[in-house]
Design a protein around this motif. Structure first.
Motif, mmCIF file in Angstrom:
data_model
loop_
_atom_site.group_PDB
_atom_site.id
_atom_site.type_symbol
_atom_site.label_atom_id
_atom_site.label_comp_id
_atom_site.label_asym_id
_atom_site.label_seq_id
_atom_site.Cartn_x
_atom_site.Cartn_y
_atom_site.Cartn_z
ATOM 1 N N LEU A 1 -1.229 5.782 3.434
ATOM 2 C CA LEU A 1 -1.020 4.753 4.448
ATOM 3 C C LEU A 1 -0.710 5.381 5.807
ATOM 4 O O LEU A 1 0.192 6.210 5.924
ATOM 5 C CB LEU A 1 0.136 3.848 4.014
ATOM 6 C CG LEU A 1 0.534 2.719 4.958
ATOM 7 C CD1 LEU A 1 -0.625 1.757 5.174
ATOM 8 C CD2 LEU A 1 1.731 1.973 4.377
ATOM 9 N N TYR B 1 -2.578 5.067 -2.467
ATOM 10 C CA TYR B 1 -3.147 4.909 -1.127
ATOM 11 C C TYR B 1 -2.430 5.853 -0.172
ATOM 12 O O TYR B 1 -1.245 6.129 -0.320
ATOM 13 C CB TYR B 1 -2.973 3.473 -0.630
ATOM 14 C CG TYR B 1 -3.688 2.449 -1.472
ATOM 15 C CD1 TYR B 1 -5.009 2.114 -1.214
ATOM 16 C CD2 TYR B 1 -3.033 1.821 -2.529
ATOM 17 C CE1 TYR B 1 -5.669 1.174 -1.993
ATOM 18 C CE2 TYR B 1 -3.691 0.880 -3.303
ATOM 19 C CZ TYR B 1 -5.005 0.562 -3.037
ATOM 20 O OH TYR B 1 -5.661 -0.363 -3.801
ATOM 21 N N PHE C 1 0.814 -1.222 0.000
ATOM 22 C CA PHE C 1 0.000 0.000 0.000
ATOM 23 C C PHE C 1 0.842 1.264 0.000
ATOM 24 O O PHE C 1 0.361 2.337 -0.344
ATOM 25 C CB PHE C 1 -0.965 -0.004 1.185
ATOM 26 C CG PHE C 1 -2.016 -1.065 1.092
ATOM 27 C CD1 PHE C 1 -2.942 -1.048 0.053
ATOM 28 C CD2 PHE C 1 -2.070 -2.093 2.008
ATOM 29 C CE1 PHE C 1 -3.914 -2.039 -0.060
ATOM 30 C CE2 PHE C 1 -3.039 -3.087 1.913
ATOM 31 C CZ PHE C 1 -3.955 -3.062 0.871
#
Length: 347
Positions: A38, A36, A26
DNA sequence: ACTCTTCCCCGCCATA
DNA sequence: TGTATGGCGGGGAAGA
Protein backbone atom coordinates in the motif's frame (compact mmCIF):
# COMPACT_ATOMS: atom_id res chain seq x y z
CA UNK A 1 4.74 -12.65 -9.08
CA UNK A 2 5.47 -9.45 -7.21
CA UNK A 3 2.89 -8.27 -4.73
CA UNK A 4 -0.09 -6.26 -5.80
CA UNK A 5 0.55 -2.54 -5.53
CA UNK A 6 -2.32 -0.40 -4.25
CA UNK A 7 -1.86 3.36 -4.52
CA UNK A 8 -4.20 5.64 -2.62
CA UNK A 9 -4.59 9.15 -3.92
CA UNK A 10 -4.58 11.65 -1.06
CA UNK A 11 -6.07 15.05 -1.74
CA UNK A 12 -6.72 18.04 0.52
CA UNK A 13 -8.74 18.25 2.60
CA UNK A 14 -8.49 14.48 2.73
CA UNK A 15 -11.29 12.61 4.46
CA UNK A 16 -9.55 10.51 7.09
CA UNK A 17 -12.40 8.11 7.44
CA UNK A 18 -12.57 7.13 3.81
CA UNK A 19 -8.82 6.96 3.53
CA UNK A 20 -8.68 4.62 6.49
CA UNK A 21 -11.20 2.30 4.88
CA UNK A 22 -8.61 1.59 2.20
CA UNK A 23 -5.72 1.61 4.66
CA UNK A 24 -7.40 -0.82 7.02
CA UNK A 25 -8.39 -3.31 4.36
CA UNK A 26 -5.39 -3.21 2.02
CA UNK A 27 -2.90 -2.60 4.80
CA UNK A 28 -4.26 -5.26 7.14
CA UNK A 29 -1.73 -7.90 8.01
CA UNK A 30 -2.97 -11.44 8.21
CA UNK A 31 -0.57 -13.92 9.79
CA UNK A 32 2.16 -11.31 9.89
CA UNK A 33 2.01 -9.75 6.46
CA UNK A 34 -0.28 -8.19 3.89
CA UNK A 35 -0.89 -9.40 0.37
CA UNK A 36 -0.91 -5.83 -0.88
CA UNK A 37 1.75 -3.21 -1.00
CA UNK A 38 0.00 0.00 0.00
CA UNK A 39 1.41 3.37 -1.07
CA UNK A 40 0.18 6.94 -1.07
CA UNK A 41 0.55 9.77 -3.49
CA UNK A 42 -0.75 13.28 -3.89
CA UNK A 43 -0.64 16.05 -6.46
CA UNK A 44 1.70 18.31 -4.47
CA UNK A 45 3.88 16.10 -2.24
CA UNK A 46 4.42 17.38 1.26
CA UNK A 47 2.02 18.02 4.11
CA UNK A 48 -1.58 17.41 3.11
CA UNK A 49 -4.39 18.86 5.23
CA UNK A 50 -7.25 16.59 6.19
CA UNK A 51 -10.84 17.18 7.18
CA UNK A 52 -9.72 17.15 10.80
CA UNK A 53 -6.85 19.03 12.34
CA UNK A 54 -4.20 16.54 11.38
CA UNK A 55 -1.86 16.74 8.43
CA UNK A 56 -0.55 13.83 6.45
CA UNK A 57 2.94 13.71 5.07
CA UNK A 58 2.81 12.32 1.56
CA UNK A 59 6.07 12.16 -0.32
CA UNK A 60 5.11 10.75 -3.67
CA UNK A 61 3.53 12.62 -6.55
CA UNK A 62 1.23 11.44 -9.29
CA UNK A 63 4.05 9.47 -10.91
CA UNK A 64 3.33 6.80 -8.31
CA UNK A 65 0.17 6.01 -10.24
CA UNK A 66 2.27 4.73 -13.14
CA UNK A 67 3.03 1.36 -11.59
CA UNK A 68 -0.14 0.93 -9.56
CA UNK A 69 -2.10 -2.28 -9.95
CA UNK A 70 -5.01 -0.71 -8.12
CA UNK A 71 -5.72 2.97 -7.60
CA UNK A 72 -7.96 4.09 -4.75
CA UNK A 73 -9.58 7.49 -4.58
CA UNK A 74 -10.87 7.69 -1.02
CA UNK A 75 -13.19 10.65 -1.30
CA UNK A 76 -12.66 13.96 -3.06
CA UNK A 77 -13.28 16.90 -0.79
CA UNK A 78 -12.08 19.68 -3.03
CA UNK A 79 -15.61 20.98 -2.81
CA UNK A 80 -15.24 21.59 0.89
CA UNK A 81 -12.01 23.47 0.62
CA UNK A 82 -13.75 26.74 -0.03
CA UNK A 83 -16.12 26.25 2.84
CA UNK A 84 -13.30 25.38 5.19
CA UNK A 85 -11.36 28.46 4.22
CA UNK A 86 -14.48 30.55 4.56
CA UNK A 87 -14.85 29.13 8.06
CA UNK A 88 -18.05 27.24 7.31
CA UNK A 89 -18.69 23.63 8.13
CA UNK A 90 -19.23 22.64 4.55
CA UNK A 91 -21.21 19.49 5.21
CA UNK A 92 -24.41 19.15 3.27
CA UNK A 93 -23.64 22.05 0.98
CA UNK A 94 -22.88 21.37 -2.60
CA UNK A 95 -20.37 23.17 -4.71
CA UNK A 96 -21.25 23.20 -8.37
CA UNK A 97 -17.56 23.23 -9.27
CA UNK A 98 -16.93 19.81 -7.71
CA UNK A 99 -15.95 18.01 -10.89
CA UNK A 100 -14.13 21.00 -12.35
CA UNK A 101 -11.67 20.86 -9.49
CA UNK A 102 -10.18 17.65 -10.85
CA UNK A 103 -6.88 18.68 -12.42
CA UNK A 104 -6.25 17.79 -16.03
CA UNK A 105 -2.97 16.09 -15.10
CA UNK A 106 -4.78 13.70 -12.79
CA UNK A 107 -7.40 12.86 -15.40
CA UNK A 108 -4.66 12.02 -17.87
CA UNK A 109 -2.81 9.81 -15.43
CA UNK A 110 -6.00 7.95 -14.67
CA UNK A 111 -6.68 7.39 -18.36
CA UNK A 112 -3.22 5.99 -18.90
CA UNK A 113 -3.39 3.78 -15.84
CA UNK A 114 -6.82 2.48 -16.71
CA UNK A 115 -5.80 1.84 -20.30
CA UNK A 116 -2.84 -0.30 -19.25
CA UNK A 117 -5.12 -2.38 -17.02
CA UNK A 118 -4.91 -0.80 -13.57
CA UNK A 119 -8.04 -1.13 -11.50
CA UNK A 120 -9.57 2.10 -10.21
CA UNK A 121 -11.68 2.28 -7.05
CA UNK A 122 -13.57 5.32 -5.83
CA UNK A 123 -14.99 5.71 -2.35
CA UNK A 124 -17.80 8.20 -1.80
CA UNK A 125 -17.14 11.50 -3.54
CA UNK A 126 -14.14 9.93 -5.25
CA UNK A 127 -16.72 8.87 -7.80
CA UNK A 128 -16.73 12.44 -9.10
CA UNK A 129 -13.11 12.09 -10.14
CA UNK A 130 -13.84 8.96 -12.15
CA UNK A 131 -16.89 10.64 -13.64
CA UNK A 132 -14.85 13.66 -14.64
CA UNK A 133 -12.25 11.37 -16.16
CA UNK A 134 -14.95 9.76 -18.27
CA UNK A 135 -14.32 6.29 -16.88
CA UNK A 136 -17.96 5.85 -15.93
CA UNK A 137 -19.57 6.79 -19.21
CA UNK A 138 -22.59 4.61 -19.88
CA UNK A 139 -22.04 2.58 -16.74
CA UNK A 140 -23.70 2.17 -13.40
CA UNK A 141 -22.08 3.93 -10.44
CA UNK A 142 -22.83 5.16 -6.95
CA UNK A 143 -21.65 7.68 -4.37
CA UNK A 144 -22.72 9.03 -0.97
CA UNK A 145 -26.46 9.42 -0.88
CA UNK A 146 -26.02 13.16 -0.23
CA UNK A 147 -24.29 13.50 -3.58
CA UNK A 148 -26.36 11.17 -5.70
CA UNK A 149 -28.56 13.89 -7.18
CA UNK A 150 -25.58 16.10 -7.91
CA UNK A 151 -23.72 13.28 -9.63
CA UNK A 152 -26.72 12.39 -11.78
CA UNK A 153 -27.31 16.03 -12.71
CA UNK A 154 -23.72 16.74 -13.70
CA UNK A 155 -23.09 13.46 -15.52
CA UNK A 156 -26.29 12.37 -17.29
CA UNK A 157 -24.31 9.75 -19.21
CA UNK A 158 -23.81 7.80 -15.98
CA UNK A 159 -26.46 5.47 -14.61
CA UNK A 160 -26.42 6.66 -11.01
CA UNK A 161 -27.76 4.22 -8.44
CA UNK A 162 -28.13 5.65 -4.95
CA UNK A 163 -29.60 2.50 -3.48
CA UNK A 164 -26.56 0.28 -3.37
CA UNK A 165 -23.41 0.07 -1.25
CA UNK A 166 -21.06 -0.35 -4.19
CA UNK A 167 -20.90 -1.17 -7.89
CA UNK A 168 -17.99 -3.18 -9.26
CA UNK A 169 -17.32 -3.44 -12.99
CA UNK A 170 -14.01 -5.19 -12.55
CA UNK A 171 -11.83 -2.45 -14.01
CA UNK A 172 -13.67 0.37 -12.27
CA UNK A 173 -15.66 0.36 -9.04
CA UNK A 174 -17.48 2.99 -7.02
CA UNK A 175 -18.95 2.93 -3.55
CA UNK A 176 -21.09 4.99 -1.27
CA UNK A 177 -19.32 6.87 1.48
CA UNK A 178 -17.77 5.90 4.75
CA UNK A 179 -18.56 2.32 5.74
CA UNK A 180 -19.52 1.25 2.23
CA UNK A 181 -15.91 1.96 1.27
CA UNK A 182 -14.87 -0.81 3.61
CA UNK A 183 -17.42 -3.09 2.01
CA UNK A 184 -16.09 -2.34 -1.45
CA UNK A 185 -12.46 -2.90 -0.43
CA UNK A 186 -13.36 -6.17 1.27
CA UNK A 187 -15.26 -7.22 -1.83
CA UNK A 188 -12.15 -6.56 -3.91
CA UNK A 189 -9.93 -8.51 -1.53
CA UNK A 190 -12.45 -11.30 -1.62
CA UNK A 191 -12.25 -11.54 -5.39
CA UNK A 192 -8.47 -11.30 -5.36
CA UNK A 193 -7.74 -13.75 -2.58
CA UNK A 194 -10.94 -15.56 -1.75
CA UNK A 195 -13.62 -15.40 0.89
CA UNK A 196 -11.54 -17.01 3.61
CA UNK A 197 -8.74 -14.47 3.39
CA UNK A 198 -11.23 -11.60 3.16
CA UNK A 199 -12.97 -12.94 6.24
CA UNK A 200 -9.62 -12.94 8.08
CA UNK A 201 -9.09 -9.32 7.08
CA UNK A 202 -12.54 -8.25 8.19
CA UNK A 203 -12.19 -10.12 11.45
CA UNK A 204 -8.92 -8.30 11.98
CA UNK A 205 -10.72 -5.00 11.79
CA UNK A 206 -13.88 -6.20 13.54
CA UNK A 207 -16.03 -5.34 10.53
CA UNK A 208 -19.10 -7.30 9.54
CA UNK A 209 -17.88 -10.09 7.25
CA UNK A 210 -19.66 -9.48 4.02
CA UNK A 211 -22.25 -7.12 2.69
CA UNK A 212 -23.31 -7.56 -0.90
CA UNK A 213 -23.07 -4.55 -3.16
CA UNK A 214 -26.73 -4.38 -3.92
CA UNK A 215 -27.75 -3.78 -0.36
CA UNK A 216 -29.37 -0.46 0.31
CA UNK A 217 -27.31 2.30 1.85
CA UNK A 218 -28.37 2.78 5.46
CA UNK A 219 -31.67 4.48 5.13
CA UNK A 220 -31.55 6.10 8.53
CA UNK A 221 -28.08 5.39 9.80
CA UNK A 222 -29.54 3.10 12.41
CA UNK A 223 -26.84 0.88 13.83
CA UNK A 224 -27.73 -2.75 14.20
CA UNK A 225 -27.38 -2.35 17.91
CA UNK A 226 -30.56 -0.35 18.05
CA UNK A 227 -33.35 -2.10 19.92
CA UNK A 228 -30.88 -3.55 22.37
CA UNK A 229 -28.99 -5.29 19.59
CA UNK A 230 -31.69 -7.88 19.10
CA UNK A 231 -31.13 -8.02 15.36
CA UNK A 232 -27.36 -8.10 15.59
CA UNK A 233 -27.60 -11.08 17.94
CA UNK A 234 -29.86 -12.91 15.53
CA UNK A 235 -27.46 -12.26 12.65
CA UNK A 236 -24.59 -13.69 14.68
CA UNK A 237 -26.64 -16.65 15.75
CA UNK A 238 -27.85 -17.37 12.24
CA UNK A 239 -24.35 -17.14 10.79
CA UNK A 240 -23.32 -19.86 13.21
CA UNK A 241 -26.27 -22.11 12.42
CA UNK A 242 -26.36 -21.99 8.63
CA UNK A 243 -26.81 -25.75 8.38
CA UNK A 244 -30.13 -25.60 10.17
CA UNK A 245 -33.43 -24.42 8.71
CA UNK A 246 -33.43 -20.63 8.96
CA UNK A 247 -36.98 -19.72 8.12
CA UNK A 248 -38.40 -16.35 8.94
CA UNK A 249 -40.39 -18.02 11.69
CA UNK A 250 -37.27 -19.45 13.32
CA UNK A 251 -35.34 -16.18 13.05
CA UNK A 252 -38.26 -14.16 14.36
CA UNK A 253 -38.46 -16.53 17.29
CA UNK A 254 -34.79 -15.94 18.05
CA UNK A 255 -35.44 -12.21 17.96
CA UNK A 256 -38.57 -12.59 20.07
CA UNK A 257 -40.66 -10.81 17.48
CA UNK A 258 -43.59 -11.76 15.32
CA UNK A 259 -42.66 -12.82 11.83
CA UNK A 260 -44.25 -9.75 10.33
CA UNK A 261 -42.40 -7.31 12.54
CA UNK A 262 -39.18 -9.21 12.11
CA UNK A 263 -39.27 -9.03 8.33
CA UNK A 264 -40.16 -5.36 8.45
CA UNK A 265 -37.42 -4.40 10.88
CA UNK A 266 -34.87 -6.62 9.21
CA UNK A 267 -35.32 -5.09 5.79
CA UNK A 268 -35.29 -1.60 7.25
CA UNK A 269 -32.10 -2.05 9.20
CA UNK A 270 -30.09 -4.52 7.17
CA UNK A 271 -31.12 -3.27 3.74
CA UNK A 272 -32.16 -6.61 2.29
CA UNK A 273 -34.79 -9.20 3.14
CA UNK A 274 -34.09 -12.05 5.58
CA UNK A 275 -34.32 -14.63 2.80
CA UNK A 276 -31.79 -12.83 0.64
CA UNK A 277 -29.47 -12.34 3.56
CA UNK A 278 -29.54 -15.99 4.60
CA UNK A 279 -28.91 -17.08 1.02
CA UNK A 280 -25.93 -14.72 0.72
CA UNK A 281 -24.48 -16.08 3.95
CA UNK A 282 -24.92 -19.64 2.76
CA UNK A 283 -23.23 -19.12 -0.58
CA UNK A 284 -20.51 -17.22 1.20
CA UNK A 285 -19.91 -20.06 3.63
CA UNK A 286 -19.85 -22.48 0.72
CA UNK A 287 -17.11 -20.42 -0.92
CA UNK A 288 -15.00 -20.63 2.18
CA UNK A 289 -15.44 -24.37 2.49
CA UNK A 290 -14.57 -24.84 -1.19
CA UNK A 291 -11.42 -22.84 -0.65
CA UNK A 292 -10.08 -24.42 2.47
CA UNK A 293 -11.40 -27.96 2.53
CA UNK A 294 -11.62 -30.92 0.20
CA UNK A 295 -15.14 -31.77 1.25
CA UNK A 296 -17.40 -32.98 -1.57
CA UNK A 297 -19.73 -30.35 -2.99
CA UNK A 298 -22.74 -32.31 -1.76
CA UNK A 299 -21.43 -32.26 1.81
CA UNK A 300 -20.69 -28.57 1.64
CA UNK A 301 -24.18 -27.89 0.32
CA UNK A 302 -25.74 -29.69 3.25
CA UNK A 303 -23.41 -28.09 5.76
CA UNK A 304 -24.27 -24.52 4.71
CA UNK A 305 -27.98 -25.26 4.59
CA UNK A 306 -28.46 -25.45 0.84
CA UNK A 307 -29.64 -29.06 1.06
CA UNK A 308 -28.20 -30.42 -2.16
CA UNK A 309 -25.42 -29.95 -4.67
CA UNK A 310 -28.00 -29.13 -7.33
CA UNK A 311 -29.33 -26.34 -5.21
CA UNK A 312 -25.89 -25.05 -4.37
CA UNK A 313 -24.93 -24.94 -8.03
CA UNK A 314 -27.87 -22.80 -9.09
CA UNK A 315 -27.24 -20.24 -6.37
CA UNK A 316 -23.50 -20.36 -6.89
CA UNK A 317 -23.88 -19.50 -10.51
CA UNK A 318 -26.09 -16.56 -9.69
CA UNK A 319 -23.84 -15.10 -6.98
CA UNK A 320 -20.34 -16.04 -8.10
CA UNK A 321 -20.93 -16.62 -11.79
CA UNK A 322 -19.37 -20.05 -11.97
CA UNK A 323 -19.76 -23.60 -10.67
CA UNK A 324 -18.49 -24.76 -7.27
CA UNK A 325 -16.04 -27.23 -8.81
CA UNK A 326 -14.66 -24.65 -11.21
CA UNK A 327 -14.34 -22.12 -8.43
CA UNK A 328 -12.40 -24.59 -6.29
CA UNK A 329 -10.13 -25.52 -9.16
CA UNK A 330 -9.39 -21.92 -10.01
CA UNK A 331 -8.68 -21.16 -6.41
CA UNK A 332 -6.38 -24.08 -5.79
CA UNK A 333 -4.37 -23.35 -8.91
CA UNK A 334 -3.51 -19.94 -7.56
CA UNK A 335 -2.51 -21.39 -4.23
CA UNK A 336 1.09 -22.58 -4.87
CA UNK A 337 2.20 -19.24 -6.33
CA UNK A 338 0.74 -17.36 -3.41
CA UNK A 339 2.29 -19.65 -0.87
CA UNK A 340 5.70 -19.10 -2.46
CA UNK A 341 5.15 -15.36 -2.46
CA UNK A 342 4.26 -15.46 1.20
CA UNK A 343 7.36 -17.46 2.00
CA UNK A 344 9.48 -14.84 0.28
CA UNK A 345 7.88 -12.00 2.18
CA UNK A 346 7.97 -13.59 5.59
CA UNK A 347 11.37 -15.18 5.08
C1' DA B 1 -39.89 -30.64 -17.77
C1' DC B 2 -43.56 -31.20 -14.70
C1' DT B 3 -46.43 -31.01 -10.36
C1' DC B 4 -47.00 -30.17 -5.55
C1' DT B 5 -45.77 -28.05 -1.36
C1' DT B 6 -43.71 -24.80 1.42
C1' DC B 7 -42.03 -20.52 2.29
C1' DC B 8 -41.12 -15.49 1.22
C1' DC B 9 -42.47 -11.01 1.05
C1' DC B 10 -45.46 -7.37 0.95
C1' DG B 11 -49.88 -4.72 1.06
C1' DC B 12 -53.76 -4.19 3.89
C1' DC B 13 -55.91 -3.52 8.14
C1' DA B 14 -57.22 -4.05 12.98
C1' DT B 15 -55.15 -3.22 17.30
C1' DA B 16 -52.50 -1.16 21.14
C1' DT C 1 -53.86 11.99 15.44
C1' DG C 2 -49.67 9.65 15.01
C1' DT C 3 -46.84 5.37 15.50
C1' DA C 4 -45.50 0.64 16.02
C1' DT C 5 -47.25 -4.00 16.09
C1' DG C 6 -48.68 -8.33 14.20
C1' DG C 7 -52.30 -11.27 11.89
C1' DC C 8 -54.05 -12.48 7.26
C1' DG C 9 -54.05 -13.43 2.48
C1' DG C 10 -52.23 -13.60 -2.12
C1' DG C 11 -48.82 -13.60 -5.81
C1' DG C 12 -44.90 -15.67 -6.72
C1' DA C 13 -40.50 -18.03 -6.09
C1' DA C 14 -37.90 -21.91 -4.29
C1' DG C 15 -37.28 -26.62 -3.39
C1' DA C 16 -38.65 -31.66 -3.32
Amino acid sequence: MSSHRVVALVHPPQSLFELSAAVQVFGMCVAGHSRYELCFCTIHPGLVPTDTRIELEVNEGLAALNDADTIVIPGWNACREHHAIAGGEGYGETDPALGDLVPRALVERLHVAHARGARVLAIGTGTFVLAQAGLLRGRRATTNWQWVAELAARYPEIEVDGNVLYVDHGDVATSAGVAAGIDLCLHIVRNDHGAAYAADVSRGMAAPPHRAGDQAQWSRNVPLHANGGALAKVLDWAAGHLGEPLTVKVLAGQARMSARTFVRRFTEEVGETPGQWVLTQRVSAARELLERTDLPVETIAVRVGLSSAVNLRTHFRRFVGTTPAEYRRGFQQRKPAEVRAEALVSG
